[in-house]
Design an enzyme around this catalytic site. Sequence first.
Site, PDB file in Angstrom:
ATOM      1  N   ILE A  39       4.384 -54.396  33.545  1.00  0.00           N
ATOM      2  CA  ILE A  39       5.531 -55.205  33.966  1.00  0.00           C
ATOM      3  C   ILE A  39       5.262 -56.688  33.724  1.00  0.00           C
ATOM      4  O   ILE A  39       6.023 -57.539  34.156  1.00  0.00           O
ATOM      5  CB  ILE A  39       5.824 -54.967  35.465  1.00  0.00           C
ATOM      6  CG1 ILE A  39       4.562 -55.268  36.299  1.00  0.00           C
ATOM      7  CG2 ILE A  39       6.283 -53.543  35.707  1.00  0.00           C
ATOM      8  CD1 ILE A  39       4.812 -55.281  37.794  1.00  0.00           C
ATOM      9  N   CYS A  79      18.743 -66.530  46.883  1.00  0.00           N
ATOM     10  CA  CYS A  79      19.697 -66.880  45.829  1.00  0.00           C
ATOM     11  C   CYS A  79      20.290 -68.265  46.098  1.00  0.00           C
ATOM     12  O   CYS A  79      20.671 -68.574  47.224  1.00  0.00           O
ATOM     13  CB  CYS A  79      20.801 -65.831  45.820  1.00  0.00           C
ATOM     14  SG  CYS A  79      22.168 -66.187  44.723  1.00  0.00           S
ATOM     15  N   ASN A 126      -9.436 -45.734  25.356  1.00  0.00           N
ATOM     16  CA  ASN A 126      -9.742 -45.912  26.777  1.00  0.00           C
ATOM     17  C   ASN A 126     -11.261 -45.822  26.937  1.00  0.00           C
ATOM     18  O   ASN A 126     -11.881 -44.922  26.382  1.00  0.00           O
ATOM     19  CB  ASN A 126      -9.054 -44.787  27.582  1.00  0.00           C
ATOM     20  CG  ASN A 126      -8.920 -45.112  29.060  1.00  0.00           C
ATOM     21  OD1 ASN A 126      -9.878 -45.536  29.697  1.00  0.00           O
ATOM     22  ND2 ASN A 126      -7.728 -44.915  29.601  1.00  0.00           N
ATOM     23  N   PRO A 127     -11.850 -46.741  27.698  1.00  0.00           N
ATOM     24  CA  PRO A 127     -13.300 -46.632  27.912  1.00  0.00           C
ATOM     25  C   PRO A 127     -13.664 -45.466  28.829  1.00  0.00           C
ATOM     26  O   PRO A 127     -14.799 -44.998  28.838  1.00  0.00           O
ATOM     27  CB  PRO A 127     -13.668 -47.970  28.576  1.00  0.00           C
ATOM     28  CG  PRO A 127     -12.402 -48.515  29.121  1.00  0.00           C
ATOM     29  CD  PRO A 127     -11.267 -47.923  28.356  1.00  0.00           C
ATOM     30  N   GLY A 128     -12.688 -45.001  29.615  1.00  0.00           N
ATOM     31  CA  GLY A 128     -12.952 -43.891  30.538  1.00  0.00           C
ATOM     32  C   GLY A 128     -12.213 -42.635  30.112  1.00  0.00           C
ATOM     33  O   GLY A 128     -11.590 -42.592  29.045  1.00  0.00           O
ATOM     34  N   HIS A 172       8.880 -49.306  33.296  1.00  0.00           N
ATOM     35  CA  HIS A 172       8.803 -49.716  34.705  1.00  0.00           C
ATOM     36  C   HIS A 172       9.410 -51.104  34.935  1.00  0.00           C
ATOM     37  O   HIS A 172       9.159 -51.728  35.966  1.00  0.00           O
ATOM     38  CB  HIS A 172       7.348 -49.696  35.205  1.00  0.00           C
ATOM     39  CG  HIS A 172       6.805 -48.285  35.294  1.00  0.00           C
ATOM     40  ND1 HIS A 172       5.467 -48.003  35.363  1.00  0.00           N
ATOM     41  CD2 HIS A 172       7.442 -47.090  35.325  1.00  0.00           C
ATOM     42  CE1 HIS A 172       5.297 -46.672  35.419  1.00  0.00           C
ATOM     43  NE2 HIS A 172       6.478 -46.115  35.390  1.00  0.00           N
TER      44      HIS A 172
HETATM   45  P1  NAD Z   1      -3.954 -47.164  35.772  1.00  0.00           P
HETATM   46  O1  NAD Z   1      -4.491 -48.303  36.575  1.00  0.00           O
HETATM   47  O2  NAD Z   1      -3.578 -45.913  36.459  1.00  0.00           O
HETATM   48  O3  NAD Z   1      -5.014 -46.792  34.638  1.00  0.00           O
HETATM   49  C1  NAD Z   1      -5.634 -47.794  33.861  1.00  0.00           C
HETATM   50  C2  NAD Z   1      -6.376 -47.102  32.736  1.00  0.00           C
HETATM   51  O4  NAD Z   1      -6.881 -48.130  31.866  1.00  0.00           O
HETATM   52  C3  NAD Z   1      -7.578 -46.258  33.193  1.00  0.00           C
HETATM   53  O5  NAD Z   1      -7.523 -45.021  32.531  1.00  0.00           O
HETATM   54  C4  NAD Z   1      -8.780 -47.101  32.722  1.00  0.00           C
HETATM   55  O6  NAD Z   1      -9.886 -46.283  32.344  1.00  0.00           O
HETATM   56  C5  NAD Z   1      -8.211 -47.813  31.527  1.00  0.00           C
HETATM   57  N1  NAD Z   1      -8.850 -49.093  31.188  1.00  0.00           N
HETATM   58  C6  NAD Z   1      -9.504 -49.958  32.016  1.00  0.00           C
HETATM   59  N2  NAD Z   1      -9.916 -51.025  31.303  1.00  0.00           N
HETATM   60  C7  NAD Z   1      -9.523 -50.820  30.019  1.00  0.00           C
HETATM   61  C8  NAD Z   1      -9.657 -51.567  28.812  1.00  0.00           C
HETATM   62  N3  NAD Z   1     -10.269 -52.763  28.796  1.00  0.00           N
HETATM   63  N4  NAD Z   1      -9.131 -51.059  27.658  1.00  0.00           N
HETATM   64  C9  NAD Z   1      -8.491 -49.853  27.668  1.00  0.00           C
HETATM   65  N5  NAD Z   1      -8.343 -49.099  28.778  1.00  0.00           N
HETATM   66  C10 NAD Z   1      -8.846 -49.592  29.939  1.00  0.00           C
HETATM   67  O7  NAD Z   1      -2.739 -47.791  34.928  1.00  0.00           O
HETATM   68  P2  NAD Z   1      -1.378 -47.134  34.365  1.00  0.00           P
HETATM   69  O8  NAD Z   1      -1.671 -45.831  33.746  1.00  0.00           O
HETATM   70  O9  NAD Z   1      -0.717 -48.201  33.559  1.00  0.00           O
HETATM   71  O10 NAD Z   1      -0.505 -46.908  35.658  1.00  0.00           O
HETATM   72  C11 NAD Z   1      -0.462 -47.983  36.602  1.00  0.00           C
HETATM   73  C12 NAD Z   1       0.860 -48.283  37.240  1.00  0.00           C
HETATM   74  O11 NAD Z   1       0.814 -49.590  37.859  1.00  0.00           O
HETATM   75  C13 NAD Z   1       1.995 -48.368  36.310  1.00  0.00           C
HETATM   76  O12 NAD Z   1       3.083 -47.878  37.037  1.00  0.00           O
HETATM   77  C14 NAD Z   1       2.201 -49.869  36.009  1.00  0.00           C
HETATM   78  O13 NAD Z   1       3.603 -50.146  35.931  1.00  0.00           O
HETATM   79  C15 NAD Z   1       1.635 -50.568  37.215  1.00  0.00           C
HETATM   80  N6  NAD Z   1       0.781 -51.762  36.890  1.00  0.00           N
HETATM   81  C16 NAD Z   1       1.114 -52.643  35.900  1.00  0.00           C
HETATM   82  C17 NAD Z   1       0.273 -53.705  35.579  1.00  0.00           C
HETATM   83  C18 NAD Z   1       0.668 -54.694  34.487  1.00  0.00           C
HETATM   84  O14 NAD Z   1       1.849 -54.903  34.273  1.00  0.00           O
HETATM   85  N7  NAD Z   1      -0.290 -55.295  33.784  1.00  0.00           N
HETATM   86  C19 NAD Z   1      -0.943 -53.872  36.252  1.00  0.00           C
HETATM   87  C20 NAD Z   1      -1.253 -52.959  37.270  1.00  0.00           C
HETATM   88  C21 NAD Z   1      -0.391 -51.903  37.566  1.00  0.00           C
HETATM   89 ZN    ZN Z   2      23.478 -64.274  45.295  1.00  0.00          ZN
END
Ligand code: NAD
Ligand code: ZN
Length: 259
Positions: A108, A156, A223-225, A126
Amino acid sequence: MQQQIERVALAIALAKRVLVITGAGLSADSGLPTYRGLGGLYNGHTAEGLSIEAALSGPMLQRDPALCWKYLAELGRACLGARANAGHLAIAELQQLKPQCWLLTQNIDGYHRAAGSPPERLIEIHGELAPLFCQSCGAEDAELAEHLERPLPPRCRQCGGILRPPVVLFEEMLPEAAIASLYAELGKGFDLVLSVGTSASFPYIIEPVLRTREGGGLTVEINPGRTDLSDEVDVRLQGRALDVLPELLSHISAQGNCK
Ligand code: NAD
Ligand code: ZN
């Protein structure tokens, strides 16, 4: 790993329709906490003793807007305090090279737009944190940063109603247009899917990968994991998005003629 990267680069160069799926792991390399990291930040619970899912939910925004906004503001400050990284830029570059490369993101933070991904091929499933809009009169308000400096929840200017971001909170429906666009493109099929930095916790994230595999396309995870998809994909590139994506791109560009 090097051989695998070359294999994937060649497959992308030859593929016509490509889908890149991204999650919080991609923006983790910009310094944003992942969802799990975020959960960890509150140690599973907020100071009020709620789960982060309850605090950041649609019902909470209605019941206690100040409390929900306390956590929306944390997300907002984190997103405004960081920026797109080389992984986001590599994806935007890939979309320039491949006119049928689509991007499905759960993030987001708005970094894909900032990095230059074309909005007409970007599905933000999302939603986004900005611009805010009024829940009473619908007026838009582009001043997220300014509101975060003032008492919450933000109000607002036109009618005093409570503002909210166009983001999908827990227990809320996904945006109809995004779902329609995703399933329309899925119906046309993809030759290759790249799942980057997501734990693949939602059915609409897993389905495109499984459908592409069933249709004979190549499926790749960066993905590192490990995730629930790790045993389902054809190739796992085990590393950080920030390292793997630019390297992949340099090999694809070297293939030349990739339309
Ligand atoms: P998640 O937190 O569930 O999973 C993150 C994944 O990224 C894990 O599998 C992890 O191993 C992997 N990861 C960690 N570091 C990494 C790297 N450097 N390179 C590649 N992979 C890496 O995240 P999700 O699956 O996106 O679900 C999370 C939810 O939370 C979503 O609904 C999302 O909308 C929201 N969210 C969004 C943000 C954002 O906008 N940046 C941040 C946090 C959460
Ligand atoms: Zn308004």
